[in-house]
Design a protein around this motif. Structure first.
Motif, PDB file in Angstrom:
ATOM      1  N   ILE A 361       0.894  -1.035   0.120  1.00  0.00           N
ATOM      2  CA  ILE A 361       0.072  -0.058   0.067  1.00  0.00           C
ATOM      3  C   ILE A 361       0.973   1.218  -0.120  1.00  0.00           C
ATOM      4  N   ILE A 362       1.885   1.241   0.768  1.00  0.00           N
ATOM      5  CA  ILE A 362       2.886   2.299   0.597  1.00  0.00           C
ATOM      6  C   ILE A 362       3.401   2.622  -0.512  1.00  0.00           C
ATOM      7  N   VAL A 363       3.859   1.444  -1.248  1.00  0.00           N
ATOM      8  CA  VAL A 363       4.403   1.614  -2.676  1.00  0.00           C
ATOM      9  C   VAL A 363       3.337   2.294  -3.689  1.00  0.00           C
ATOM     10  N   LEU A 364       2.220   2.153  -3.371  1.00  0.00           N
ATOM     11  CA  LEU A 364       0.874   2.636  -4.196  1.00  0.00           C
ATOM     12  C   LEU A 364       0.681   4.049  -3.759  1.00  0.00           C
ATOM     13  N   ILE A 365       0.701   4.310  -2.548  1.00  0.00           N
ATOM     14  CA  ILE A 365       0.357   5.560  -2.153  1.00  0.00           C
ATOM     15  C   ILE A 365       1.454   6.651  -2.448  1.00  0.00           C
ATOM     16  N   ILE A 401       9.462   6.414   4.900  1.00  0.00           N
ATOM     17  CA  ILE A 401      10.443   7.281   4.507  1.00  0.00           C
ATOM     18  C   ILE A 401      11.613   6.510   3.533  1.00  0.00           C
ATOM     19  N   LYS A 402      11.541   5.217   3.702  1.00  0.00           N
ATOM     20  CA  LYS A 402      12.395   4.744   2.682  1.00  0.00           C
ATOM     21  C   LYS A 402      11.980   4.939   1.101  1.00  0.00           C
ATOM     22  N   VAL A 403      10.732   4.390   1.033  1.00  0.00           N
ATOM     23  CA  VAL A 403       9.871   4.579  -0.377  1.00  0.00           C
ATOM     24  C   VAL A 403      10.118   6.006  -0.841  1.00  0.00           C
ATOM     25  N   ILE A 404       9.627   6.989   0.141  1.00  0.00           N
ATOM     26  CA  ILE A 404       9.883   8.417  -0.193  1.00  0.00           C
ATOM     27  C   ILE A 404      11.194   8.748  -0.856  1.00  0.00           C
ATOM     28  N   SER A 405      12.156   8.481   0.018  1.00  0.00           N
ATOM     29  CA  SER A 405      13.734   8.665  -0.302  1.00  0.00           C
ATOM     30  C   SER A 405      14.002   7.996  -1.453  1.00  0.00           C
ATOM     31  N   ILE A 452      18.004   8.220   7.234  1.00  0.00           N
ATOM     32  CA  ILE A 452      17.479   8.488   5.741  1.00  0.00           C
ATOM     33  C   ILE A 452      16.898   9.837   5.329  1.00  0.00           C
ATOM     34  N   VAL A 453      16.084  10.577   6.377  1.00  0.00           N
ATOM     35  CA  VAL A 453      15.889  11.751   6.176  1.00  0.00           C
ATOM     36  C   VAL A 453      17.081  12.869   5.864  1.00  0.00           C
ATOM     37  N   PHE A 454      17.894  12.780   6.845  1.00  0.00           N
ATOM     38  CA  PHE A 454      19.161  13.649   6.614  1.00  0.00           C
ATOM     39  C   PHE A 454      20.051  13.524   5.515  1.00  0.00           C
TER      40      PHE A 454
END
Length: 755
Positions: A361-365, A401-405, A452-454
């Motif tokens: 679901i994260i990968v879709l959103i 966060i991983k998918v967004i990065s 990951i964010v930094f």
């Protein structure tokens, strides 16, 4: 054919630990390849054997030619040749000659016709009837046609691999013909002309169909909710309604089914993740209740998976904008279906972070957060923010966060700024990472999330300085600068200063750079020997960019920067610098909206308490040498000690009552007691809080303007008191008379007035 048993020893657990994962995968692939090759050989041999049997059954024996009937001419020639080649009888012994005569009297194999099963001495039995001959002819065996086999997946046993087959069902041609004959009249019935409905009748029919579908959906949903374990199969029936084919109600029914299934899964899903059963667990005997629970879990996971696949397909159809062959749903309706599908995915993302397929679901959103459609993008961003706020363990947040990065890096940082709004969750995580059972696990997850964010922040600062994400990155760095490692401080300050000097940033972005730099220096950066004078100069120089004609967005950031730069670093700030900032802030208070003036004056009040010697600005006598230079951009050298805060006298006559109170309070020297002291609701609040409290965003006066009604009620003169007695009597007489319609004669009145 029995598969060969593998005689190799099973490796021990210790040996498996030493073996690399890649090697184990290669071994498994080789083993599977060998099994497939043995199966292929076995199938090939079986195919050859079946073909040989089929050939043997289908071929008929060819009878030998009758020497008496067929081709007599050739037979005579052959006999003559044989006689010539045969040995003379006088050269044979008498015994051999007698043997040949005896054999000639008998029926030999060469003279016998195989096609007819006549006895050996057929001529001696001339009295046999034709029926007896027919009875003695061998019957041809009517062998049943060999059934075609379907090869299934083999079963692995202790003895080896056991191949599995199944008979292919044979369709009777006669039955097909009968079915076709039955279908022909049905087709004829369908071809009958359909009655044309009017628009009103069509709407009534559609309403009726829709009501039936709604009742069916409600019945299935209530049955599932009442007993999920027993009625898990009804989930499939409800999910099949996603493929509604009636074009009149297809779109509405599909939307209703999507929402109904989403609510059902939220209600019946357990609070744990369902894992697949191992071979050992499947082979063990269990109780009926446990078996029923397992069946429910397997059915739930499979239907949940299919449901997510259906939602994904709806979104893909909308993205590709390709009309399907069924033509049930129009292209315009694709967006509505996609919006409902995305909304359901967002709800499941927030409600079921612990359940299966959450990462899917994260990968879709996540890609939809950058969608061109504003409604879908905002929906996905809000769902991710909500997940960040609700996630207590941090596992789901880390996955997002991983998918967004990865996605931001793949798009070369050309995405919307909403992507970097993970700070709210990170702040919550760091506050909640206190004493609990899984403190170490939480801290590990939080550390990995921050890393990951930094890393993403630093990549954007280094490689994509013109990305639309830069404002969000600077805002995030300003908020979490105290968590950055000291080793990066020097390089980070150099990058921030180069960004400010480049001139490519907006005023708001440059303020975020200043705020980030001082957050770094106020924490662990105290040990560094860095002079931030260039950041002080930049803020002092750009303060007049704020005015009432522009938006008030930057005022709050300026107030935060002043708090970090002057109040919290009071020991590193000189008196000249403090005087220059107080003077410029008082001048700025004349140019901005009332709530901004209140925040700036509250900051000046704090600075006058922090630096007590700045009260010399309230005195008219100049001290020291030189003249105040208001146009100079260097706060250290503008001679602010030689000026006075005359702006406070102008602000004392401001139309806003709170601005008036602050101006009078500062003119009196910002006392904490006495008649000129502020009330507690004003003195105990910070400058940023006062700025928000008296905001003018609603386009109304805050506080509202008081009414101008005086408390003393004077005697009001009545209307009759202004008239003399004669005139009042005349008015009364004319009002009392009944109106009569007479011709008007103004000359009479004129004559009486002249007399």
């Amino acid at each position: 054919m029995k598969a060969r048993r593998n005689k190799k020893q099973v490796p021990s657990f210790r040996k498996l630990l030493k073996t690399s994962k890649v090697k184990l995968e290669n071994k498994l692939k080789n083993k599977q390849f060998k099994q497939q090759s043995t199966l292929k050989k076995y199938r090939k041999e079986q195919r050859k054997l079946r073909q040989a049997v089929k050939d043997a059954v289908s071929k008929k024996p060819v009878p030998l030619e009758d020497p008496k009937e067929k081709r007599p001419g050739k037979r005579i020639e052959r006999e003559e040749g044989e006689e010539e080649e045969a040995l003379p009888l006088d050269m044979m012994d008498e015994d051999d000659l007698q043997l040949m005569k005896d054999l000639g009297q008998r029926a030999s194999f060469l003279t016998r016709d195989i096609s007819t099963s006549e006895p050996v001495h057929v001529k001696k039995r001339k009295h046999e009837s034709v029926i007896d001959k027919y009875e003695k002819i061998p019957r041809t065996l009517h062998t049943a046609p060999e059934k075609e086999l379907i090869h299934l997946l083999p079963i692995k046993d202790k003895s080896g691999i056991i191949p599995q087959t199944r008979e292919k069902p044979v369709i009777d041609s006669n039955q097909d013909e009968e079915d076709q004959e039955e279908m022909e009249p049905e087709e004829e019935i369908i071809e009958k002309p359909i009655k044309e409905l009017t628009l009103e009748e069509h709407l009534i029919e559609r309403k009726k169909k829709l009501q039936e579908r709604k009742m069916h959906i409600a019945a299935l949903a209530s049955a599932i909710l009442s007993d999920p374990e027993s009625n898990i199969k009804k989930l499939k029936e409800l999910r099949s309604m996603l493929m509604e084919q009636d074009p009149d109600v297809a779109v509405t029914v599909r939307k209703l089914v999507i929402v109904s299934l989403m609510e059902l899964f939220k209600d019946i899903t357990p609070s744990y993740k369902i894992r697949p059963l191992t071979e050992a667990e499947k082979s063990t005997k269990i109780r009926k209740e446990t078996q029923k629970l397992r069946e429910f879990e397997e059915g739930l996971v499979s239907q949940y998976k299919f449901y997510l696949e259906n939602l994904e397909q709806m979104i893909k159809d909308w993205k590709q904008r390709k009309l399907k062959k069924s033509n049930v749903v129009s292209l315009k309706a694709y967006k509505g279906l996609a919006e409902v599908a995305v909304k359901s995915l967002c709800e499941l993302l927030v409600a079921l972070p612990h359940f299966n397929f959450h990462n899917n679901i994260i990968v879709l959103i996540v890609p939809l957060m950058n969608d061109m459609s504003k409604s879908i993008s905002e929906m996905c961003c809000e769902a991710v923010k909500k997940l960040f706020k609700q996630d207590k363990l941090g596992q789901a947040s880390l996955g997002v966060i991983k998918v967004i990065s990865g996605f931001v890096k793949g798009r070369n940082y050309e995405v919307r700024p909403e992507w970097k709004k993970a700070e709210e969750k990170l702040e919550r995580e760091l506050r909640e990472a206190e004493a609990s059972e899984s403190t170490e696990k939480k801290l590990k997850l939080h550390t990995e999330t921050l890393n990951i964010v930094f890393v993403t922040y630093f990549r954007i600062l280094k490689k994509a300085q013109r990305s639309p994400l830069l404002p969000a990155v600077l805002e995030g760095l300003a908020k979490f600068a105290h968590l950055i490692n000291v080793e990066f401080f020097d390089d980070l300050l150099v990058v921030l200063h180069s960004l400010i000097e480049s001139g490519d940033l907006s005023y708001q972005e440059s303020l975020h750079c200043v705020q980030t730099a001082f957050h770094i220096l106020s924490g662990q950066g105290d040990v560094l020997n860095i002079d931030p004078m260039k950041f002080y100069t930049h803020l002092y120089k750009t303060l007049f960019k704020l005015h009432a004609g522009a938006t008030n967005e930057g005022v709050e950031t300026v107030l935060q920067c002043l708090d970090v730069m002057l109040t919290k670093r009071r020991k590193q700030v000189s008196q000249q610098r403090a005087l220059a900032f107080i003077k410029r802030l008082c001048t700025l208070a004349l140019h901005v909206l009332p709530n901004s003036s209140i925040g700036i004056l509250a900051t000046n009040r704090i600075l006058m308490h922090t630096f007590p010697k700045t009260d010399l600005l309230l005195d008219n006598e100049s001290q020291g040498s030189g003249v105040f230079l208001p146009e100079l951009d260097e706060p250290e050298y503008c001679n602010a000690q030689n000026t006075a805060l005359w702006e406070l006298h102008a602000l004392r006559r401001h139309y806003h009552p709170i601005v008036q109170k602050f101006a009078v309070h500062l003119i009196a020297g910002a006392p904490s007691e006495g008649s000129e002291a502020l009330k507690p609701e004003l003195s105990r609040r910070s400058a940023a809080e006062l700025f928000e409290a008296y905001s003018m965003a609603a386009m109304t006066f805050n506080p509202p303007v008081e009414s101008s009604n005086s408390k003393r009620k004077d005697k009001v003169l009545q209307g009759d008191s202004f008239l003399n007695e004669e005139l009042s009597q005349l008015i009364k007489r004319h009002c009392s008379q009944v109106a009569t319609q007479l011709p008007l004669d103004f000359t009479k009145c004129l004559e009486t007035s002249l007399r």
